[in-house]
Design a protein around this motif. Structure first.
Motif, PDB file in Angstrom:
ATOM      1  N   ASP A  58       0.812  -1.221   0.000  1.00  0.00           N
ATOM      2  CA  ASP A  58       0.000   0.000   0.000  1.00  0.00           C
ATOM      3  C   ASP A  58       0.846   1.272   0.000  1.00  0.00           C
ATOM      4  OD1 ASP A  58      -2.342  -1.468  -0.008  1.00  0.00           O
ATOM      5  OD2 ASP A  58      -2.533  -1.436   2.187  1.00  0.00           O
ATOM      6  N   LEU A  59       2.115   1.152   0.355  1.00  0.00           N
ATOM      7  CA  LEU A  59       3.001   2.317   0.339  1.00  0.00           C
ATOM      8  C   LEU A  59       3.537   2.502  -1.078  1.00  0.00           C
ATOM      9  CD1 LEU A  59       4.517   4.589   1.767  1.00  0.00           C
ATOM     10  CD2 LEU A  59       6.289   2.948   2.352  1.00  0.00           C
ATOM     11  N   PHE A  80      -0.373   7.217   3.082  1.00  0.00           N
ATOM     12  CA  PHE A  80      -0.151   5.911   3.704  1.00  0.00           C
ATOM     13  C   PHE A  80      -0.167   6.032   5.228  1.00  0.00           C
ATOM     14  CE2 PHE A  80       2.875   2.859   5.544  1.00  0.00           C
ATOM     15  CZ  PHE A  80       2.273   1.666   5.167  1.00  0.00           C
TER      16      PHE A  80
END
Length: 89
Positions: A58-59, A80
């Motif tokens: 997700d980063l 994030f």
């Protein structure tokens, strides 16, 4: 003040807050790409912690150049942190 104007102000609040955070960190360009040590400085951690965070898909990150250096977009890093910090509460 009308309801529509009030809603517009509410929609702007997160953007203004993000801009203030960027200014406090000494970053004036949201499109800026950070190295791992720069991201660590912003987060107040060390390089190894950011490298661990990079295991999370997700980063957002980019690989730059032949040396395949990792760069993290400022706005992606802040998003994030915002997203993952909400999961703690």
């Amino acid at each position: 003040m009308t309801k529509q104007q009030l809603q517009r102000l509410k929609n702007l609040a997160p953007l203004v807050q993000e801009y203030i955070v960027l200014l406090q960190l000494g970053i004036s360009d949201k499109g800026l790409l950070l190295s791992i040590p720069e991201a660590a400085r912003i987060l107040g951690t060390d390089r190894s912690t950011v490298e661990l965070l990079l295991n999370n898909p997700d980063l957002p990150r980019m690989v730059v150049g032949r040396s395949k250096q990792v760069r993290i977009p400022v706005n992606g890093l802040l998003a994030f942190v915002n997203k993952t910090s909400k999961a703690w509460f």
